[in-house]
Design a protein around this motif. Structure first.
Motif, PDB file in Angstrom:
ATOM      1  N   UNK A 238      73.990  97.699  24.108  1.00  0.00           N
ATOM      2  CA  UNK A 238      74.171  98.711  24.801  1.00  0.00           C
ATOM      3  C   UNK A 238      72.455  98.990  24.136  1.00  0.00           C
ATOM      4  N   UNK A 239      71.919  99.839  25.378  1.00  0.00           N
ATOM      5  CA  UNK A 239      70.206 100.266  25.410  1.00  0.00           C
ATOM      6  C   UNK A 239      70.187 102.352  26.494  1.00  0.00           C
ATOM      7  N   UNK A 240      70.244 102.368  25.395  1.00  0.00           N
ATOM      8  CA  UNK A 240      70.364 104.003  25.482  1.00  0.00           C
ATOM      9  C   UNK A 240      68.783 105.237  25.947  1.00  0.00           C
ATOM     10  N   UNK A 241      68.693 105.882  26.769  1.00  0.00           N
ATOM     11  CA  UNK A 241      68.037 106.624  27.151  1.00  0.00           C
ATOM     12  C   UNK A 241      68.350 108.250  27.094  1.00  0.00           C
ATOM     13  N   UNK A 242      67.599 108.896  26.765  1.00  0.00           N
ATOM     14  CA  UNK A 242      67.784 110.739  26.854  1.00  0.00           C
ATOM     15  C   UNK A 242      67.042 111.317  28.179  1.00  0.00           C
ATOM     16  N   UNK A 243      66.946 112.002  28.794  1.00  0.00           N
ATOM     17  CA  UNK A 243      65.829 112.719  29.614  1.00  0.00           C
ATOM     18  C   UNK A 243      65.812 114.193  28.593  1.00  0.00           C
ATOM     19  N   UNK A 244      64.741 114.621  28.756  1.00  0.00           N
ATOM     20  CA  UNK A 244      65.378 116.186  28.236  1.00  0.00           C
ATOM     21  C   UNK A 244      63.680 117.232  28.972  1.00  0.00           C
ATOM     22  N   UNK A 245      63.894 118.284  29.085  1.00  0.00           N
ATOM     23  CA  UNK A 245      62.723 119.427  29.030  1.00  0.00           C
ATOM     24  C   UNK A 245      63.094 120.291  28.499  1.00  0.00           C
ATOM     25  N   UNK A 246      62.311 120.586  27.927  1.00  0.00           N
ATOM     26  CA  UNK A 246      62.155 122.295  27.461  1.00  0.00           C
ATOM     27  C   UNK A 246      62.983 121.510  26.112  1.00  0.00           C
ATOM     28  N   UNK A 247      63.826 120.891  25.817  1.00  0.00           N
ATOM     29  CA  UNK A 247      64.507 120.497  24.253  1.00  0.00           C
ATOM     30  C   UNK A 247      66.201 120.460  25.363  1.00  0.00           C
ATOM     31  N   UNK A 248      66.518 120.475  26.766  1.00  0.00           N
ATOM     32  CA  UNK A 248      67.481 120.587  26.953  1.00  0.00           C
ATOM     33  C   UNK A 248      68.067 119.279  27.940  1.00  0.00           C
ATOM     34  N   UNK A 249      69.743 119.381  28.192  1.00  0.00           N
ATOM     35  CA  UNK A 249      69.536 117.543  28.595  1.00  0.00           C
ATOM     36  C   UNK A 249      69.092 117.577  30.544  1.00  0.00           C
ATOM     37  N   UNK A 250      68.829 116.562  30.949  1.00  0.00           N
ATOM     38  CA  UNK A 250      68.889 116.317  32.700  1.00  0.00           C
ATOM     39  C   UNK A 250      69.354 115.628  32.930  1.00  0.00           C
ATOM     40  N   UNK A 251      70.974 116.677  33.760  1.00  0.00           N
ATOM     41  CA  UNK A 251      71.589 116.106  34.281  1.00  0.00           C
ATOM     42  C   UNK A 251      71.145 114.909  36.096  1.00  0.00           C
ATOM     43  N   UNK A 252      72.135 113.882  36.138  1.00  0.00           N
ATOM     44  CA  UNK A 252      71.747 113.491  37.891  1.00  0.00           C
ATOM     45  C   UNK A 252      70.251 113.035  38.061  1.00  0.00           C
ATOM     46  N   UNK A 253      69.254 112.391  36.852  1.00  0.00           N
ATOM     47  CA  UNK A 253      68.715 112.199  37.144  1.00  0.00           C
ATOM     48  C   UNK A 253      68.204 110.976  37.072  1.00  0.00           C
TER      49      UNK A 253
END
Length: 636
Positions: A238-253
């Motif tokens: 498994x290869x995972x990435x996380x999308x954030x903005x102002x330390x908050x997760x971004x859904x449906x990106x």
């Protein structure tokens, strides 16, 4: 004297006739050029754009072609000047965008252009001309009207983008900023100013700037920046990435994930945690792997406009967040032993005991043997081999008795195609003077002529052609013999032993045959029903599994056999017939699965150990190879 006068008169008459015909011809040439001035030279007017087009009358729709050419000529006069305050000037790179944008905008204007008129038309025997004109004043008014309408729509999109950004709905905000720009796409070269929230702004420039600022707020983080891949790697990674903005997760990106050097793997939406995951499967693993990169996929927004050329300008000039995972691949320590079975060893292959229920039905269990990421490269180039059954069904091959009188243990085989045919020991043929089972693996090359095919008889009670026929060809393919027969064949049994095993197998399965034919199994409906139940379970069990190169077949407390192939492609082409061999042996001789995993592990460890494998295979099976490349290993 009279002669002189006569000659003088003749000379005068010749001069008169000469001038009499020459002068009218010149006058006629001048008078015949009745082309209007606009055909001879395209007019230039300060108040109008002019377009002149022509087409050969030999064309079927020459009038339409001439009108189209005139319109294109008219559009060529409409110059696009790029304002320094325009969004196009911000996108501009080395003049390339302006030139292409101008071409695209003309094509767009052509579809919407109004108020142009046909001034004149002219034709000769071979050509047809048309002249169009468009008032510059009318065009400016039409353009202004269009800009006003586009601006009203763009303002609505822009305000929705602002609201979405304030509520941290970043995917929605990105979408509406892009829609704002696309609504004004025909006016990117100009400073489109309008009032928004009590403030006068250049809407395309402001939207473009805010969109880039928003993208700069987003960041992607790889869960593990470096992933180590080893020879013992089993299953998917498994290869995972996380999308954030102002330390908050971004859904449906939407994230486009690509693996180098394979290329894009697909677009993945982040979940509620802002995470997206790619499973690096065995089929994707190569020693040449460098990295996997996730990038915000701007092409996933405003999908209705994805094919729009203007959309490509926007996407190509924005900075999108991305993040890469590097691969640290440990190279194998290639320990070679004289006469080993490279690359069939523990450095390149592993046995997979996971999901045993998926591979178990009644008396039969198949244990997959998988190649790791180095196996394919170690195996080298593998030719394309056509299975025997496919070759027979498609008429690519002919198998016949050696002569009209025949010989029990020899047939003749001829390859009629341009493909190489793979013939496997244990394949049963029906026809001729008696049914036969092939005694040895072989590759039958194209244009190899008639080749002797070693066989054993599996129909002791017949030595004549069926139904009074005299055709020496074998037209029917039965399938694979069971594992007990294959074991005898690969250990060079004699004909009597083969007949004894056929008789024993028929008796155990309650098969009645006047000719003691092994193929009489196909007429026993009870046996066929049981066989069909197994087949329904196993026939697609390895579909889409690109790393399987062989199996260990077990039944009761015994290991029936193991087949290994040089490639996944060859294994999957041969598996549809091999499965019959495993099934028939499980039905005839097998029992409920009771063998331990430890015993299977010891068996495979001996097989894959370079120090022990050659002696192990020589004792229990057979190796088939072409030159230095091993194609197939069968052990029992």
């Amino acid at each position: 004297m009279a002669t002189t006068v006569f000659l003088t008169r003749c000379l005068l008459l010749n001069l008169i006739f000469s001038f009499g015909f020459a002068l009218p011809a010149q006058a006629q040439a001048v008078q015949s050029d009745k082309r209007p001035a606009w055909v001879k030279a395209k007019p230039k007017r300060k108040t109008h754009y002019i377009g002149v087009g022509a087409a050969s009358k030999s064309m079927l729709s020459y009038q339409s072609a001439a009108r189209k050419n005139a319109l294109l000529d008219l559009l060529g006069e409409i110059k696009i000047s790029v304002s320094s305050a325009s969004v196009l000037s911000q996108m501009e790179k080395n003049g390339s965008i302006k030139e292409e944008y101008e071409s695209v905008i003309r094509a767009s204007v052509a579809d919407e252009l109004q108020e142009f008129e046909q001034v004149d038309a002219f034709e000769t025997d071979s050509l047809y001309w048309v002249c169009y004109q468009l008032s510059k004043k009318d065009y400016a008014a039409q353009k202004g009207k269009g800009m006003s309408a586009a601006t009203r729509i763009a303002v609505q999109f822009y305000e929705k983008a602002l609201d979405a950004e304030k509520s941290d709905a970043y995917p929605t905000a990105i979408d509406f900023y892009i829609k704002t720009l696309l609504a004004l796409k025909e006016y990117w070269a100009e400073a489109v100013e309008t009032q928004v929230a009590g403030k006068v702004v250049s809407l395309p420039v402001e939207s473009y700037a805010r969109l880039q600022q928003l993208l700069d707020k987003l960041s992607l983080h790889a869960e593990t920046p470096v992933v180590k891949l080893t020879l013992q790697q089993q299953g998917s990674v498994p290869l995972k990435w996380k999308a954030v903005a102002r330390n908050r997760p971004i859904e449906k990106l939407p994230l486009l994930i690509s693996v180098t050097p394979q290329g894009p793997s697909g677009v993945y939406l982040t979940d509620q945690k802002g995470e997206a995951m790619l499973l690096l499967t065995a089929a994707m693993m190569r020693p040449s792997l460098k990295e996997a990169r996730a990038m915000l996929d701007l092409n996933s927004f405003s999908k209705s406009s994805a094919d729009d050329k203007f959309y490509a300008y926007i996407v190509g000039n924005l900075r999108a967040p991305s993040s890469a995972i590097s691969f640290d691949i440990q190279s194998p320590s290639l320990r070679r032993v004289a006469n080993d079975l490279y690359p069939f060893n523990a450095e390149h292959l592993f046995v997979d005991f996971a999901n045993e229920k998926r591979y178990t039905f009644k008396n039969l269990r198949l244990v997959p043997i998988r190649g790791n990421l180095f196996f394919r490269e170690a195996a080298g180039n593998v030719g394309y081999y056509v299975p025997l059954q496919a070759a027979i069904d498609s008429g690519k091959i002919i198998i016949r008795e050696e002569s009209a009188s025949g010989r029990v243990n020899t047939l003749l085989i001829r390859n009629l195609s341009q493909d190489t045919i793979f013939v496997m020991a244990g394949e049963v043929l029906q026809g001729g003077k008696q049914d036969r089972v092939i005694a040895s693996d072989m590759l039958i090359a194209p244009q190899s002529g008639q080749v002797k095919l070693p066989v054993f008889c599996v129909e002791k009670g017949r030595w004549k052609y069926k139904g009074g026929e005299t055709d020496t060809k074998f037209k029917e393919y039965y399938g694979m013999a069971n594992e007990h027969l294959r074991n005898l064949i690969d250990h060079r049994a004699n004909q009597t032993q083969i007949w004894d095993e056929v008789k024993k197998s028929n008796e155990r399965d309650h098969i009645d045959s006047e000719t003691d034919a092994y193929t009489a199994h196909e007429k026993n409906m009870e046996f066929r029903r049981e066989e069909a139940a197994y087949l329904n379970f196993f026939q697609n069990v390895f579909e889409q599994q690109a790393d399987v190169v062989g199996v260990v077949a077990v039944s009761g407390n015994q290991i029936e056999s193991c087949d290994l192939f040089i490639s996944n492609q060859l294994f999957r082409r041969e598996f549809p017939k091999l499965i019959y061999s495993y099934i028939d042996d499980a039905i005839t001789y097998g029992g409920a699965i009771s063998i331990s995993q430890a015993e299977i592990e010891r068996y495979v460890a001996t097989l894959l150990n370079p120090d022990t494998q050659r002696a192990f295979v020589d004792e229990k099976g057979k190796v088939f190879q072409r030159g230095n490349q091993i194609i197939h290993i069968a052990i029992y």
